[in-house]
Structure formats: C-alpha cells, structure tokens
Design an enzyme around this catalytic site. Structure first.
Site, PDB file in Angstrom:
ATOM      1  N   LYS A   1       4.196 -22.253  -7.432  1.00 57.66           N
ATOM      2  CA  LYS A   1       3.811 -24.163  -7.129  1.00 57.66           C
ATOM      3  C   LYS A   1       5.111 -24.809  -7.083  1.00 57.66           C
ATOM      4  O   LYS A   1       5.178 -26.346  -6.649  1.00 57.66           O
ATOM      5  CB  LYS A   1       2.865 -24.508  -7.865  1.00 57.66           C
ATOM      6  CG  LYS A   1       1.003 -23.666  -7.375  1.00 57.66           C
ATOM      7  CD  LYS A   1       0.268 -24.558  -8.110  1.00 57.66           C
ATOM      8  CE  LYS A   1      -1.035 -23.891  -7.594  1.00 57.66           C
ATOM      9  NZ  LYS A   1      -2.214 -24.397  -7.931  1.00 57.66           N
TER      10      LYS A   1
ATOM     11  N   LYS B   1       7.917   5.992  17.445  1.00 54.89           N
ATOM     12  CA  LYS B   1       7.509   5.301  15.855  1.00 54.89           C
ATOM     13  C   LYS B   1       7.947   5.648  14.852  1.00 54.89           C
ATOM     14  O   LYS B   1       8.766   6.686  14.232  1.00 54.89           O
ATOM     15  CB  LYS B   1       5.878   6.425  15.505  1.00 54.89           C
ATOM     16  CG  LYS B   1       5.477   5.907  14.525  1.00 54.89           C
ATOM     17  CD  LYS B   1       4.053   6.583  14.234  1.00 54.89           C
ATOM     18  CE  LYS B   1       3.774   6.847  12.844  1.00 54.89           C
ATOM     19  NZ  LYS B   1       2.959   7.615  12.203  1.00 54.89           N
TER      20      LYS B   1
ATOM     21  N   ASP C   1      -4.640 -30.249  -4.753  1.00 56.06           N
ATOM     22  CA  ASP C   1      -5.672 -29.198  -5.742  1.00 56.06           C
ATOM     23  C   ASP C   1      -6.180 -30.602  -6.648  1.00 56.06           C
ATOM     24  O   ASP C   1      -6.941 -31.386  -6.511  1.00 56.06           O
ATOM     25  CB  ASP C   1      -4.859 -28.559  -6.853  1.00 56.06           C
ATOM     26  CG  ASP C   1      -4.693 -27.584  -6.413  1.00 56.06           C
ATOM     27  OD1 ASP C   1      -5.468 -26.855  -5.893  1.00 56.06           O
ATOM     28  OD2 ASP C   1      -3.870 -26.897  -6.679  1.00 56.06           O
TER      29      ASP C   1
ATOM     30  N   HIS D   1       9.583   8.972   9.309  1.00 55.18           N
ATOM     31  CA  HIS D   1       8.791   7.753   7.995  1.00 55.18           C
ATOM     32  C   HIS D   1       9.945   7.845   6.987  1.00 55.18           C
ATOM     33  O   HIS D   1      10.384   9.518   6.154  1.00 55.18           O
ATOM     34  CB  HIS D   1       7.756   8.712   7.294  1.00 55.18           C
ATOM     35  CG  HIS D   1       6.599   8.593   8.433  1.00 55.18           C
ATOM     36  ND1 HIS D   1       6.844   9.771   9.490  1.00 55.18           N
ATOM     37  CD2 HIS D   1       5.376   8.550   9.486  1.00 55.18           C
ATOM     38  CE1 HIS D   1       5.613   9.833  10.937  1.00 55.18           C
ATOM     39  NE2 HIS D   1       5.283   8.509  10.759  1.00 55.18           N
TER      40      HIS D   1
END
Ligand code: NAP
Length: 517
Positions: A303, A152, A344, A126
């Site tokens: 956007k 893992k 939109d 980890h």
C-alpha cells in the site's frame, strides 16, 4: 480462429479417461489432451489406446511426455516415438487431431513426420525451472519445421513480467502458437491466452489432474475468469499483494464485471514485497499497451509502495491517501495518467455514518476508540480525526499508539486500558478474533461495561462474518458493523472508479456469502 480450451487427462485406463473426457465436454472444453505418460506400451497396448481415441466425443491431442521434458514417461524412446507416429497416422482407427512432440525429440528424428499426416503436429518445448533465454529462436525453429502446425512454448514464470513475453510470442506468431507460463505468477498467460489469440490454453478438470503448476481448473477459467467473454480489447485489473492466492477480490470484481457486462477481467497479481519489484512489474504492465492494464486493488505489503510509485510517475494521489501514507487503489485513466486512492478510509467512515444515520459532518465531536495501531488503524484515525471526531488509539505496543495519535491528533493508551473509558464508537483493527482464533475478543468480559445501547461497534475482521466482539456487542444492545461491510464498500468504490458503472451490490453480496458464509 478462436482460442481453444484444452483439458489434460492423465490417462490411467480407458473407462476413467472416457468419463473425464465426457465431463470436460459437459463443462465446455473444446478438446482434450490425452497424457499417455503412464500408460504407453508395454503397460497398455496401442490398440487399447487407439480404442480410447476412437470412443472420444471431443477431438484430442495425444502426448506422452518423457521425464527429460518434465513428464512421467521413462520408457524406451524408440517405442514412444513409434506409438506417437502410429497413432498420428490413424492406423486402425480415428487419428487424434494433434500429436505433441518435444522439439528436442523432433531434432533427433531421422524421418520427420510428413506435412500431410492425419494428425497435426504440435512441436513443444518446456522449462519447469525458469524462462529460457532463446525462446524466439525455439519458436522460429518450430515454425520452420514443415510438418509443424502448432508451436508450443511453456516455462516457469520468474515473475508477472514473464507473461508479457508470452503475449509477445503469440503476437509475433507465424504459425498457431501456444505460449504459457507455469507457476502462480504465470496465471495471466493462461487466462489471457484468448485475448492475445493463442491457439489454446489448458485447464484441468480439478486440482488433482492439473499437469502443470499454476494451471487453473476449467470451472475457474470459465466462471471465475470469464473465459467466454474475453476479447482482444478486454481491460485487465488485478489484486497486487504478497500473498494473494486466497484473496476474495478476483471473485468479487469478476462477478461485478459479469453483472454489468463490463469488458474486463480481474486476476491475482503476486509481487514480492520490495519496492523495486513493485515498480518494475507495475510499470511494464502499464506500459505494455496491448494488455490494457487499467487498474488494481493493492494490499499488504504494497500500500505504501503504490503511493510512492504514483507520486514518482507524476500521477494524482488522493490527499487523504497521502496523509495516511497508504493507497489501495490504482487506476490508469483513458489519457494514460495514473491515480492512487484509498477506498479503505471512506469505507470505514461511510459504514459508520450509515450505522449512526448521520453524514460525515455529524462525526464532529463524536468519541471514537480505535483498537490497534497498524495500517487499518492509521486509515481509521486519519479519517475520523479529519472529520473532527475525538479519537483515542489503544494498542498492545503503547508506543505505536502514541506515535499514531501524535501524527493525526488524539489520545493514546495501552490495549489493556480498554474498558476504563467510554466511547460512542469502537473500531477494532487488530486481528484478535480473526479466523482461526475465533474465540478471542479485544474487549474481554471484564471490560464489557463500555458496551451498551447507543454505542457503535465496528469490527474490521471479515472472517468469521460474526466475531465474538460483534456477538457480545449485539447482546449488549450496541449497533454493530461487520468487517464485511468495510470490504464491500472499499471494493464497490474501486469498481465504480474503474468502470463508471453502478456497482451491483447484490452480486458482490453473493460472492461474500459464498466466500465467508
Ligand atoms: P497491521 O498493520 O499488521 O496491524 C495490526 C495491529 O494489530 C497492530 O496494531 C498490532 O499491534 C495489533 N495486533 C496484532 N496482533 C495482536 C494481538 N495478538 N494482540 C493485540 N494486538 C495485536 O494490520 P492491518 O493492515 O492494520 O490489518 C489489521 C486487521 O484489519 C486485519 O487483520 C483485517 O482483519 C482488518 N482489515 C479489514 C479490512 C476489511 O476490508 N474489512 C481491510 C483492512 C484490514 P502491535 O503494534 O503491538 O504489533
């Protein structure tokens, strides 16, 4: 083998751990991970822990994570290893299905666990701060350990791109593998673990018992992210923005996938504001074929970035989106080409036309007052002037109103001039009246003479569902359009574009009822 759903249980005592395991089983978990970090001997005897394992109805992983690997156990290392070793041999009771041991601890063992131990060995590694540069080497080392049944790796995602690293580690696995990214940007690795054939993913029973940052709850994984229906071919969509944590869009589109049986999943995709981040992330997600990333909703502040990106990539940009300077929808078509559109403006137009019982041609000559001069206002002004409506922009910063009117045609005035001129349609695109300032209205009492029968008032705010502006307008006899209608319509258009299915409006309405009652 199907990817397992594991629920971590931070053990405090036997009764509460058993109750948590029973709930995990009831909600559909395949196994539980008993986190013994805080209850290892001498606090709690090994016999008591063994009794807990004996009493479980689900198979379990036993973990006692030391502080040096990001856990809570700060006791004696030799005792910790003795506990895990003893439990793993099943001495005096049921053996856990798996024992988790850190790779770093395994390296120091003089007497490594045997291949034929009762419990399978999960070797784990980890990093709670960043992505280690030697993930491949760690994975190989784990896989080469004879007793290792599952490898893992978990690390904190630096960005959405790190998820692709996790998918590749799983795809290149020699032994069953878990590769998970922590943090908000790591959610895709947790949800899509099943798509890529990971050994397991973790989901917490509730937010309080999550054992790693960004871990979803079992309910979210099962119901919001469609765990049971994920396949290797599942198409991936998302909402790109910063922030996106509270977006309703994942619930909205995943409910649509459910209702239509479409093989897709929709995820939050946080990307920092600048164009370079946007471009690098979206490009590598699009280019990584096994992911099947097919489209996204794009919101603040990206956007304009979407428009530029699709233009640079030689894709198709919807002309009015180009004129507005903003796109909110990305689609990757079957031939690999990209499309950017703006749903939109169509939502604004069509919701207004539906309320007035006209088609878009009927907007010619209609007088429209737009409050605000930001992104939503720009879409409104472009759309209505494009259909020959007579638009006036009202804004707090009058110069911005003038700039906007100059681009698309129309008049401009300061926001406090509202009330001096009548319009047939009013559209509020300012946040005045939005939660938490729900008592505010952009058309104050002194100006309300402009509201009356025959007038249409559209408030783009969707939280709260009914703003003071809408309440006042309805009381004055106006036709009102809530922001929810715009949200619904722009989302429905995206859904139809991506899936080709008839959008399930009822399912979408239910999601919005729940999100913004
Ligand atoms: P934006 O680009 O930040 O523009 C905000 C506009 O509101 C600006 O013109 C700003 O005026 C004005 N404004 C902000 N605070 C104000 C205040 N306290 N008093 C007066 N004016 C104020 O934001 P946007 O992207 O256009 O979004 C605006 C709103 O539209 C959102 O809050 C949201 O509720 C709504 N919206 C709804 C949907 C939907 O699906 N229903 C979709 C998009 C947007 P200045 O120029 O003076 O700063």
């Amino acid at each position: 083998m199907a990817t397992l759903l594991a629920v971590p249980i931070p053990v405090q005592d036997r009764p509460s751990a058993l109750a948590a395991a029973a709930r995990a089983a009831e909600f559909g978990a395949d196994l539980v991970e008993l986190r013994l970090d805080r209850v290892a001997p001498p606090e709690v005897s090994r016999e008591e822990i063994q009794q807990l394992i004996n009493d479980l109805t689900l198979p379990c992983i036993v973990t006692c994570r030391p502080t040096w690997e990001g856990g809570d156990h700060d006791g004696d290392e030799a005792e910790r290893l003795a506990l895990l070793g003893g439990l793993g041999r099943g001495g005096g009771g049921t053996a856990p299905a798996y024992v988790d041991l850190e790779l770093a601890a395994y390296r120091r063992l003089a007497d490594p666990p045997r291949e034929d131990a009762d419990a399978g060995l999960i070797l784990s590694s980890h990093d709670f701060t960043t992505m280690p540069s030697d993930l491949d080497r760690r994975l190989i080392e784990m896989a080469e350990a004879p007793a290792c049944r599952v490898a893992k790796l978990a690390w904190r995602a630096r960005s959405l791109r790190d998820n692709l690293e996790a998918f590749e580690l799983i795809r290149r696995r020699v032994k069953p593998t878990v590769a998970l990214c922590m943090g908000e940007a790591g959610l895709p690795s947790r949800v899509l673990a099943k798509k890529f054939g990971a050994f397991l993913t973790f989901a917490s029973l509730d937010d309080e018992t999550a054992t790693a940052p960004g871990q979803p709850t079992l309910q979210q994984l099962k119901h919001l992210y469609r765990w049971d229906r994920l396949t290797p071919d599942t198409a991936v969509y998302g909402v790109i923005g910063d922030p996106v944590g509270h977006s309703v869009s994942p619930a909205f589109h995943n409910a649509g996938f459910d209702a239509t049986g479409f093989d897709g999943v929709y995820l939050p995709m946080p990307i920092p504001p600048d164009y370079e981040h946007f471009k690098a992330t979206v490009l590598c997600w699009l280019e990584y074929e096994p992911l099947h990333f097919r489209g996204a909703s794009v919101t603040i502040p990206h956007k304009a970035n979407l428009l530029r990106f699709v233009q640079e990539q030689g894709g198709e940009v919807e002309p009015l989106a180009a004129a507005i300077g903003a796109a909110n929808t990305l689609a990757k078509r079957d031939d690999g080409s990209l499309y950017a559109g703006n749903t939109d403006y169509a939502a604004l137009l069509d919701a207004t036309c539906a309320a007035m019982d006209i088609d878009r041609n009927g907007l010619a000559g209609v007088s429209v007052g737009v409050l605000g001069a930001g992104g939503a206002a720009r879409a409104a002004v472009a759309a209505f002037t494009h259909h020959d409506a007579e638009v006036t922009v009202y804004n707090r910063t009058a110069a911005k109103a003038e700039e906007l009117a100059a681009v698309f045609g129309g008049g401009a005035a300061p926001l406090d001039a509202v009330g001096q001129t009548a319009h047939r349609v009013w559209i509020n695109t300012t946040p005045i009246g939005m939660w938490p300032n729900v008592d505010a209205t952009p058309i104050p009492p002194g100006s309300q003479g402009i509201l009356g029968p025959g007038v249409v008032v559209f408030d783009t705010i969707y939280n709260p569902a009914e703003t003071v502006l809408l309440r006042d307008a309805a009381a004055a006899g106006c036709v009102t359009i809530p922001g929810r209608e715009m949200f619904l319509r722009q989302g429905i258009a995206q859904f139809a574009l991506w899936t080709g299915h008839t959008p399930p409006r009822d399912a979408f309405e239910r999601v919005l009822d729940e999100a913004v009652p």
